[in-house]
Motif scaffolding. Sequence first.
Motif, PDB file in Angstrom:
ATOM      1  N   UNK A  13       0.817  -1.216   0.000  1.00 33.54           N
ATOM      2  CA  UNK A  13       0.000   0.000   0.000  1.00 33.54           C
ATOM      3  C   UNK A  13       0.852   1.268   0.000  1.00 33.54           C
ATOM      4  N   UNK A  14       2.154   1.135   0.182  1.00 35.86           N
ATOM      5  CA  UNK A  14       3.043   2.289   0.158  1.00 35.86           C
ATOM      6  C   UNK A  14       3.337   2.883   1.521  1.00 35.86           C
ATOM      7  N   UNK A  15       3.034   2.160   2.579  1.00 33.60           N
ATOM      8  CA  UNK A  15       3.320   2.649   3.925  1.00 33.60           C
ATOM      9  C   UNK A  15       4.747   2.309   4.314  1.00 33.60           C
ATOM     10  N   UNK A  16       5.364   3.215   5.064  1.00 27.56           N
ATOM     11  CA  UNK A  16       6.689   2.967   5.621  1.00 27.56           C
ATOM     12  C   UNK A  16       6.626   3.249   7.118  1.00 27.56           C
ATOM     13  N   UNK A  17       7.445   2.531   7.855  1.00 26.97           N
ATOM     14  CA  UNK A  17       7.496   2.697   9.302  1.00 26.97           C
ATOM     15  C   UNK A  17       8.308   3.940   9.639  1.00 26.97           C
ATOM     16  N   UNK A  18       7.703   4.835  10.405  1.00 19.06           N
ATOM     17  CA  UNK A  18       8.396   6.038  10.890  1.00 19.06           C
ATOM     18  C   UNK A  18       8.179   6.106  12.390  1.00 19.06           C
ATOM     19  N   UNK A  19       9.219   5.781  13.123  1.00 18.28           N
ATOM     20  CA  UNK A  19       9.064   5.690  14.574  1.00 18.28           C
ATOM     21  C   UNK A  19       8.181   4.498  14.881  1.00 18.28           C
ATOM     22  N   UNK A  20       7.073   4.745  15.567  1.00 19.29           N
ATOM     23  CA  UNK A  20       6.133   3.677  15.909  1.00 19.29           C
ATOM     24  C   UNK A  20       4.943   3.611  14.966  1.00 19.29           C
ATOM     25  N   UNK A  21       4.814   4.580  14.060  1.00 16.68           N
ATOM     26  CA  UNK A  21       3.648   4.687  13.193  1.00 16.68           C
ATOM     27  C   UNK A  21       4.010   4.368  11.741  1.00 16.68           C
TER      28      UNK A  21
END
Length: 75
Positions: A13-21
């Motif tokens: 879906x194009x999401x990447x992990x940034x910190x905890x979100x």
Amino acid sequence: MFKIKSKEYLKDMGFVLEGDDYVCRKELIDRYAVLFVIYKGSPYLRTYKVSKVVEYQLKCIYDWTLKGYIEWEEE
């Protein structure tokens, strides 16, 4: 509210992990814009309410629904 069916789909879906979100960005004409955020421990898509990105958000939601990545959940 839109709910992801499985975290396995986040990369597609194009999401990447940034910190905890998890964050989904789209490159627009002049910059990258945040379209969605999934906060730590939540299965729900949070949208940014900026008029320039609404068209892109709706297209993503349409595509992801067709592919079975997300579903609508009543509150």
